[in-house]
Write a protein that holds these residues in place. Structure first.
Motif, PDB file in Angstrom:
ATOM      1  N   LYS A 169      32.325  -5.316  23.388  1.00 41.09           N
ATOM      2  CA  LYS A 169      32.737  -5.237  21.982  1.00 41.09           C
ATOM      3  C   LYS A 169      33.330  -3.862  21.662  1.00 41.09           C
ATOM      4  CE  LYS A 169      29.313  -6.401  19.268  1.00 41.09           C
ATOM      5  NZ  LYS A 169      27.898  -6.386  18.886  1.00 41.09           N
ATOM      6  N   ARG A 223      42.385  -6.945  22.042  1.00 38.81           N
ATOM      7  CA  ARG A 223      42.077  -8.377  21.906  1.00 38.81           C
ATOM      8  C   ARG A 223      42.838  -9.184  22.958  1.00 38.81           C
ATOM      9  NH1 ARG A 223      38.889 -11.715  22.193  1.00 38.81           N
ATOM     10  NH2 ARG A 223      39.311 -13.773  21.357  1.00 38.81           N
ATOM     11  N   TYR A 253      38.814  -8.357  24.804  1.00 37.10           N
ATOM     12  CA  TYR A 253      37.644  -7.717  24.193  1.00 37.10           C
ATOM     13  C   TYR A 253      37.341  -8.321  22.822  1.00 37.10           C
ATOM     14  CZ  TYR A 253      38.168  -4.373  27.939  1.00 37.10           C
ATOM     15  OH  TYR A 253      38.248  -3.824  29.177  1.00 37.10           O
ATOM     16  N   GLN A 254      36.081  -8.211  22.421  1.00 39.48           N
ATOM     17  CA  GLN A 254      35.661  -8.666  21.090  1.00 39.48           C
ATOM     18  C   GLN A 254      35.897  -7.499  20.134  1.00 39.48           C
ATOM     19  OE1 GLN A 254      34.855 -11.881  21.074  1.00 39.48           O
ATOM     20  NE2 GLN A 254      35.113 -11.765  23.298  1.00 39.48           N
ATOM     21  N   SER A 266      36.257  -5.732  16.395  1.00 37.93           N
ATOM     22  CA  SER A 266      36.004  -5.724  14.949  1.00 37.93           C
ATOM     23  C   SER A 266      36.755  -4.560  14.334  1.00 37.93           C
ATOM     24  CB  SER A 266      34.518  -5.558  14.656  1.00 37.93           C
ATOM     25  OG  SER A 266      33.822  -6.689  15.118  1.00 37.93           O
ATOM     26  N   TYR A 316      28.426  -1.166  19.675  1.00 40.07           N
ATOM     27  CA  TYR A 316      29.678  -1.532  20.344  1.00 40.07           C
ATOM     28  C   TYR A 316      29.823  -0.726  21.632  1.00 40.07           C
ATOM     29  CZ  TYR A 316      30.947  -3.986  16.061  1.00 40.07           C
ATOM     30  OH  TYR A 316      30.972  -4.850  14.999  1.00 40.07           O
TER      31      TYR A 316
END
Lengths: 468, 275
Positions: free
Chosen positions: A142, A160, A164-165, A167, A226
């Motif tokens: 993350k 992305r 990868y995750q 935010s 993260y």
């Protein structure tokens, strides 16, 4: 061989008398035919110097070739591969200092209108609902990105795509950072910003609005929760001159003036609730792009006379030529070689004018421009109803005050290594948070670079874990 | 995120309480923080004081004044707001102050008074004095929303003397100062009374921390609209405040700037009422 066309296809624009009554885009965009004609002027240099100048390394030559051949979809995909936001960059990049500045065509005529072609191809894709097909292989790691401006956007897009995750934390109620609150709609229509941002969400980037790192989420928590953090918090705080009269009503920072206008849509008051007060006679102090933006907003919001007040001459102005040219076309007046020493007020506490000191140009200073030198006993007064200070911006103290462990320079810019890592091994930074006052495209470039570094770091970490 | 309204109670004829779902805000809220509320996408970003933050909800005290709060009054339990953003601002440390007072005379101040009494009384060694002023008996809030149950000493005044002590919190503060040692004073509400409070406590050298209300937009230090001058130095109410040492503030500037958009508010009100 075909005859070389030395003259570029002009961009059709709203006429100045018309456009000062609205916030719609000034350039009307190329038609398909115009874009093809412009693209066909390209010499297709064996060694495309334009590409070397692009902070996000778009394959410009190939993009233009496809436009010239009418393969718009291919052209769009080429642009999009290296730039997640071509419709934005095509409009706000200082191409004259980058790709277009080194275009070989410049030796014999006009450079290729690369920015306008990039915007054309992105607009074409939006109109025709053509999107990039991405096959994302999800990874478990993350990454948190702080700030949804240009640096954050490109970092998020690249990470992305790598699986990868991601935010993305945004403090305001709308994503986009300076693209949303700073750059006015007549230069960058907000539908375009929203459209390009929605691509991020379609890719699976988790955009969290109203998340103010340092207030309702801590940077420490991000570092713990993260695997890596990217800081793209920009330089969003206004600088003030520190002269007398800044407390007066009718004195604005350009940031406030633009936030009211662009983010809160005060030009649509009272349909939108946020008001703005623009007097008949407006002074904008400074001559950068932000000053031009504020001046051009002021004229659209009802000012009768708007002055750019600058201590050098307009030849030394940091704003793009295109912005200065547009401003002058719209009737903005340039008041050169004057330095405001005081904002004057009336007894009700409202701005009534400026006290100005005349300047002359002296020796070159560290910026390579002639230094403005005050002329003694030359002060005079001019009447104004509104004064807007556009002196540039600095990194926001709010974030920095809560992250004292990050190393900064004396001007509060976050210090990074060549690969954009900060003094903390899983925290990276880029864009204006690192550079101070720079451009959208440099921030986009930093975001990509940081994404590559984060990918490398997380890859090495994962490998190390597999071995042991 | 949806911000559903879970409770709406009239506090008096003009003021009411709204409890709203805002888990991100409630989790981190401390007395002294504020929030920014947007009723709808086209709405203003309105700074608001918080009375309580618990169970993922915040309680706001609101006055029916101006276009936005009139519009806000249309919202009922079950409706949702567009945004509730925060917590914002720096919260003073909840620590042992000793004889510590909170004074309030307006809706926002009463909300802060409540939050502070709750916070301060949880710390051992504080003698929490709360003073609340209302214009008249009919304006006094329901008992559950007053601070009496949260503090050690409670004073209620009405300006016309119809209930409680006659006068303003300033009169009580004056009496207290003459009679014993007060260590620390916090206050929120009407700005001109806060200025008077500063003048009252200055000769006694009592630290007096007040909530400044300024026009703001983002609330995160970006616009600079809420600038105030503290000992001559420019500070931003949103990120350096909203609470400042009253003895260091230049009040004339503050009182001026707060009225900057009065004309615009009237225009908006007229347009709203025509609808």
């Amino acid at each position: 061989m075909e005859k070389i066309n030395k003259v570029s296809v002009p961009m059709r624009e709203q006429s100045p008398s018309e456009r000062i009554k609205n916030f719609k885009s000034v350039p009307l965009g190329y038609s398909e035919e115009e874009a093809k004609t412009e693209a066909q002027r390209c010499l297709q240099c064996p060694d495309p110097v334009c590409e070397a100048e692009c902070p996000v390394s778009i394959k410009i030559k190939d993009m233009i070739k496809e436009i010239g051949d009418g393969n718009f979809k291919e052209a769009f995909l080429i642009a999009k591969r290296d730039n997640p936001v071509p419709a934005i960059a095509g409009r706000v990049c200082p191409q004259e200092d980058q790709c277009e500045g080194v275009c070989t065509m410049k030796n014999i005529g006009d450079p290729i209108n690369i920015g306008k072609l990039e915007a054309f191809i992105a607009d074409w894709a939006m109109e025709n609902k053509v999107t990039e097909e991405i096959n994302i292989k999800d990874k478990k790691e993350k990454v948190a990105i702080v700030g949804s401006g240009p640096a954050g956007i490109s970092c998020a897009a690249d990470l992305r795509k790598l699986g990868y995750q991601v935010s993305l934390f945004e403090a305001l109620h709308k994503a986009g950072g300076v693209l949303q609150y700073g750059i006015p709609a007549f230069r960058l229509p907000k539908e375009i910003v929203e459209e390009e941002l929605s691509c991020l969400e379609d890719m699976g980037v988790d955009i969290q609005l109203n998340r103010i790192v340092g207030q309702n989420v801590t940077c420490d928590a991000l570092m713990d929760d993260y695997d890596a953090v990217f800081i793209g918090t920009g330089a969003g705080a206004p600088k003030f001159l520190g002269i007398k009269g800044e407390k007066l009503m009718g004195a604005y920072s350009a940031n406030e003036f633009l936030i009211r206008t662009n983010l809160m849509k005060s030009y649509k008051f009272p349909e939108y609730d946020t008001p703005i007060i623009v007097g008949d006679k407006v002074a904008v102090i400074g001559a950068g792009n932000v000053a031009m933006d504020a001046a051009r907003c002021a004229i659209r919001e009802g000012a009768k006379e708007v002055y750019i007040v600058y201590r050098r001459t307009i030849n030394e102005a940091p704003a793009r030529n295109e912005e200065i040219h547009h401003a002058i076309e719209e009737g903005i007046k340039m008041l050169e070689l004057v330095n405001p020493v005081e904002i004057l007020g009336n007894e009700d506490g409202w701005v009534s004018g400026l006290e100005l000191q005349k300047m002359k140009l002296g020796e070159e200073d560290s910026s390579g421009r002639p230094r403005p030198v005050p002329i003694e006993n030359s002060n005079y007064r001019m009447e104004f109803d509104t004064v807007i200070e556009a002196l540039g911006t600095i990194p926001n103290r709010l974030f920095l005050s809560k992250t004292t462990y990050l190393k900064k320079d004396p001007r509060d810019r976050i210090l990074v290594e060549h690969n954009l890592v900060t003094n903390i091994q899983n925290v990276y930074a880029g864009g204006d948070a690192v550079r101070g006052n720079a451009t959208v495209i440099l921030a986009l470039g930093d975001g990509r670079k940081a994404a590559a570094s984060i990918h490398k770091y997380l890859g090495e970490k994962a490998n190390a874990q597999t071995i042991f | 995120m949806k911000h559903a309204i879970t409770k709406k109670v009239d506090l008096n004829n003009g003021d009411y309480l709204m409890e709203v779902e805002a888990p991100n805000v409630a989790e981190k809220f401390q007395p002294g923080n504020f929030v920014i509320l947007m009723t709808r996408e086209k709405g203003e970003r309105i700074p608001m004081s918080v009375q309580k933050a618990e169970d993922g909800k915040v309680s706001l005290f609101i006055k029916r004044l101006g276009k936005t709060s009139k519009e806000l009054d249309r919202y009922k339990v079950g409706d949702s707001f567009f945004q509730v953003i925060g917590p914002l601002g720096i919260a003073p440390e909840m620590k042992k102050y000793g004889n510590v007072a909170f004074c309030s005379d307006l809706v926002c101040g009463h909300a802060e008074n409540y939050a502070f009494c709750k916070g301060l009384s949880e710390i051992e060694g504080n003698n929490v004095i709360s003073i609340q002023t209302f214009p008249s008996e009919g304006d006094i809030y329901p008992e559950s929303e007053l601070t009496e149950h949260l503090c050690d000493e409670f004073y209620l005044t009405t300006v016309d003397g119809s209930k409680g002590r006659k006068g303003h919190y300033l009169d009580i503060v004056k009496e207290l100062l003459e009679e014993r040692k007060i260590d620390y004073i916090f206050a929120g509400g009407d700005l001109s009374k806060l200025r008077d409070l500063g003048e009252l406590t200055k000769p006694y050298l009592i630290p007096t921390i007040i909530t400044v209300r300024q026009i703001m937009i983002d609330g995160t230090g970006m616009c600079g609209s809420c600038r105030v001058f503290v000992d001559g130095e420019m500070k931003l109410t949103c990120i350096d405040g909203p609470m400042f040492d009253v003895h260091k503030l230049n009040f004339e500037d503050i009182l001026h700037r707060v009225g900057m958009y009065k004309g615009e508010e009237c225009k908006a009100m007229t347009a709203f009422e025509k609808q």
